[in-house]
Motif scaffolding. Structure first.
Motif, mmCIF file in Angstrom:
data_model
loop_
_atom_site.group_PDB
_atom_site.id
_atom_site.type_symbol
_atom_site.label_atom_id
_atom_site.label_comp_id
_atom_site.label_asym_id
_atom_site.label_seq_id
_atom_site.Cartn_x
_atom_site.Cartn_y
_atom_site.Cartn_z
ATOM 1 N N THR A 41 0.834 -1.196 0.000
ATOM 2 C CA THR A 41 0.000 0.000 0.000
ATOM 3 C C THR A 41 0.870 1.247 0.000
ATOM 4 O OG1 THR A 41 -1.747 -1.140 1.204
ATOM 5 C CG2 THR A 41 -1.781 1.267 1.249
ATOM 6 N N THR A 42 0.656 2.107 -0.980
ATOM 7 C CA THR A 42 1.322 3.400 -1.018
ATOM 8 C C THR A 42 0.391 4.384 -1.720
ATOM 9 O OG1 THR A 42 3.437 4.495 -1.451
ATOM 10 C CG2 THR A 42 2.596 3.051 -3.184
ATOM 11 N N TYR A 43 0.717 5.690 -1.694
ATOM 12 C CA TYR A 43 -0.300 6.689 -2.032
ATOM 13 C C TYR A 43 0.171 7.756 -3.020
ATOM 14 C CZ TYR A 43 -2.091 4.593 2.261
ATOM 15 O OH TYR A 43 -2.497 3.698 3.208
ATOM 16 N N THR A 44 1.257 7.556 -3.688
ATOM 17 C CA THR A 44 1.784 8.606 -4.554
ATOM 18 C C THR A 44 1.032 8.695 -5.884
ATOM 19 O OG1 THR A 44 3.452 7.020 -5.276
ATOM 20 C CG2 THR A 44 4.110 8.616 -3.625
ATOM 21 N N SER A 45 1.083 9.882 -6.470
ATOM 22 C CA SER A 45 0.485 10.120 -7.783
ATOM 23 C C SER A 45 1.535 9.919 -8.869
ATOM 24 C CB SER A 45 -0.046 11.553 -7.868
ATOM 25 O OG SER A 45 -0.976 11.812 -6.848
ATOM 26 N N PRO A 46 1.137 9.469 -10.066
ATOM 27 C CA PRO A 46 2.086 9.382 -11.186
ATOM 28 C C PRO A 46 2.427 10.799 -11.659
ATOM 29 C CG PRO A 46 -0.133 8.816 -11.913
ATOM 30 C CD PRO A 46 -0.212 9.014 -10.436
ATOM 31 N N ILE A 47 3.703 11.131 -11.645
ATOM 32 C CA ILE A 47 4.159 12.479 -11.973
ATOM 33 C C ILE A 47 5.039 12.435 -13.220
ATOM 34 C CG2 ILE A 47 5.552 14.438 -11.179
ATOM 35 C CD1 ILE A 47 2.870 14.167 -9.767
ATOM 36 N N TRP A 77 13.690 2.457 -16.293
ATOM 37 C CA TRP A 77 14.530 1.853 -15.260
ATOM 38 C C TRP A 77 13.726 1.676 -13.971
ATOM 39 C CZ3 TRP A 77 14.397 5.415 -11.422
ATOM 40 C CH2 TRP A 77 14.430 6.785 -11.763
ATOM 41 N N THR A 78 14.161 0.736 -13.154
ATOM 42 C CA THR A 78 13.606 0.492 -11.829
ATOM 43 C C THR A 78 14.748 0.376 -10.847
ATOM 44 O OG1 THR A 78 11.722 -0.731 -12.745
ATOM 45 C CG2 THR A 78 12.176 -1.023 -10.402
ATOM 46 N N ILE A 79 14.679 1.101 -9.742
ATOM 47 C CA ILE A 79 15.734 1.018 -8.731
ATOM 48 C C ILE A 79 15.100 0.853 -7.355
ATOM 49 C CG2 ILE A 79 17.424 2.352 -10.034
ATOM 50 C CD1 ILE A 79 16.662 4.787 -8.418
ATOM 51 N N GLU A 80 15.840 0.251 -6.454
ATOM 52 C CA GLU A 80 15.394 0.181 -5.067
ATOM 53 C C GLU A 80 15.552 1.559 -4.451
ATOM 54 O OE1 GLU A 80 17.538 -2.810 -3.000
ATOM 55 O OE2 GLU A 80 16.744 -4.467 -4.223
ATOM 56 N N GLY A 81 14.556 1.949 -3.642
ATOM 57 C CA GLY A 81 14.653 3.256 -3.018
ATOM 58 C C GLY A 81 13.385 3.640 -2.310
ATOM 59 N N ALA A 82 13.448 4.815 -1.657
ATOM 60 C CA ALA A 82 12.334 5.339 -0.885
ATOM 61 C C ALA A 82 11.965 4.341 0.214
ATOM 62 C CB ALA A 82 11.157 5.681 -1.782
ATOM 63 N N THR A 83 10.692 4.095 0.415
ATOM 64 C CA THR A 83 10.230 3.188 1.452
ATOM 65 C C THR A 83 8.906 2.574 0.991
ATOM 66 O OG1 THR A 83 9.802 3.030 3.841
ATOM 67 C CG2 THR A 83 9.003 5.009 2.723
ATOM 68 N N ILE A 84 8.177 1.919 1.881
ATOM 69 C CA ILE A 84 6.928 1.276 1.462
ATOM 70 C C ILE A 84 5.844 2.314 1.213
ATOM 71 C CG2 ILE A 84 5.072 -0.278 2.148
ATOM 72 C CD1 ILE A 84 7.121 -1.907 3.716
ATOM 73 N N GLU A 85 5.519 3.094 2.244
ATOM 74 C CA GLU A 85 4.420 4.044 2.122
ATOM 75 C C GLU A 85 4.948 5.457 1.870
ATOM 76 O OE1 GLU A 85 1.476 3.945 5.156
ATOM 77 O OE2 GLU A 85 1.144 1.779 4.960
ATOM 78 N N CYS A 86 4.644 5.967 0.689
ATOM 79 C CA CYS A 86 4.971 7.334 0.311
ATOM 80 C C CYS A 86 3.674 8.033 -0.078
ATOM 81 C CB CYS A 86 5.944 7.360 -0.868
ATOM 82 S SG CYS A 86 7.517 6.526 -0.557
ATOM 83 N N VAL A 87 3.613 9.327 0.136
ATOM 84 C CA VAL A 87 2.451 10.119 -0.263
ATOM 85 C C VAL A 87 2.879 11.241 -1.206
ATOM 86 C CG1 VAL A 87 0.536 11.539 0.535
ATOM 87 C CG2 VAL A 87 1.272 9.593 1.905
ATOM 88 N N SER A 88 3.943 11.919 -0.870
ATOM 89 C CA SER A 88 4.356 13.097 -1.642
ATOM 90 C C SER A 88 4.895 12.694 -3.014
ATOM 91 C CB SER A 88 5.419 13.890 -0.878
ATOM 92 O OG SER A 88 6.603 13.132 -0.727
ATOM 93 N N SER A 89 4.750 13.598 -3.966
ATOM 94 C CA SER A 89 5.162 13.336 -5.342
ATOM 95 C C SER A 89 6.664 13.534 -5.523
ATOM 96 C CB SER A 89 4.412 14.271 -6.298
ATOM 97 O OG SER A 89 3.026 14.110 -6.170
ATOM 98 N N VAL A 90 7.220 12.822 -6.487
ATOM 99 C CA VAL A 90 8.626 13.004 -6.854
ATOM 100 C C VAL A 90 8.812 14.392 -7.449
ATOM 101 C CG1 VAL A 90 10.474 12.142 -8.345
ATOM 102 C CG2 VAL A 90 8.858 10.543 -7.323
#
Length: 243
Positions: A41-47, A77-90
């Motif tokens: 579960t995470t909450y970010t918007s596609p930016i 590309w796909t990289i490991e990063g951030a965390t499980i639950e994010c809300v704010s946009s990149v």
């Protein structure tokens, strides 16, 4: 929130049952492309931002950061990063991308935008819900607790910090050289995007019991969605402020 790009409406839905990010034809509603997401579960918007000389759709959360080609859904590309639950946009200045997250790890992190996964700098602070802003090489962060900090994007060096003594869920909005930040209680603080010092330009309040939505500024009008509570009743109202 959904994102419009050319002929597409792009929507993401991340949850423990298995999420997707999908591009729909804006006219017909047909699925043009779809891509599976982690079962988290995470909450970010596609930016969509101009990065490394081309438009890229950036999506963060579920312990990964992914770059897509917006029109085709092809993964750059796909990289490991951030965390499980994010809300704010990149956010990005084209050379670096900056992410933030709140659970289980709280952080702000700047990575090179080339997909290498190289972390340029990282801060163990909580900026969970409001999105950040970048202007002229500087990152402006309005934290959930009301602490505003300005960082140099390339180095992570803080140039100033100021406490508004208010709580924030809505994201700040950049208009020219001014930043509008609306608190949970309906106060809007207007300050300059000045990397040298905090400079408050104005402060205004509307009668609200709760503000969760980011203001929308279009032309000379400001649109704010606010909540009024009367006993057990909760009513959302839309305000339009105009010159």
């Amino acid at each position: 929130s959904p994102t419009i790009y050319g002929p597409l409406l792009i929507v993401s839905a991340d949850n423990k049952g298995g999420g997707v990010v999908t591009g729909f034809d804006r006219v017909t509603g047909d699925v043009v492309w779809t891509h599976k997401r982690p079962e988290m579960t995470t909450y970010t918007s596609p930016i969509i931002l101009p990065v490394e000389g081309k438009d890229q759709l950036l999506l963060v959360g579920g312990e990964i950061i992914v770059s897509f080609e917006p029109l085709t859904g092809k993964v750059n590309w796909t990289i490991e990063g951030a965390t499980i639950e994010c809300v704010s946009s990149v956010v990005s200045d084209g050379k670096f991308i900056v992410t933030s997250g709140g659970y289980p790890r709280k952080h702000i992190e700047a990575l090179r935008a080339d997909g290498s996964g190289e972390v340029v700098w990282s801060k163990d602070i909580r900026v969970y819900i409001p999105s950040m802003l970048i202007r002229d090489g500087y990152l402006y962060v309005v934290g959930d607790s009301g602490v505003i900090t300005c960082y140099e994007v390339a180095t992570g060096e803080a140039t100033w910090e100021h406490n508004l003594r208010a709580k924030f869920i809505a994201s700040p909005v950049l208009v020219g050289e001014h930043i509008f930040a609306t608190s949970d209680e309906g106060s809007t603080f207007i300050f300059k995007a000045n990397p040298k010092a905090f400079e408050l330009v104005g402060e205004n309040s509307l009668p609200a019991d709760e503000v969760n939505a980011t203001p929308v500024i279009c032309g000379s009008r400001i649109y704010l969605r606010m909540v009024h509570k009367n006993d057990d009743q909760r009513q959302e109202m839309l305000y339009c402020l105009a010159r």
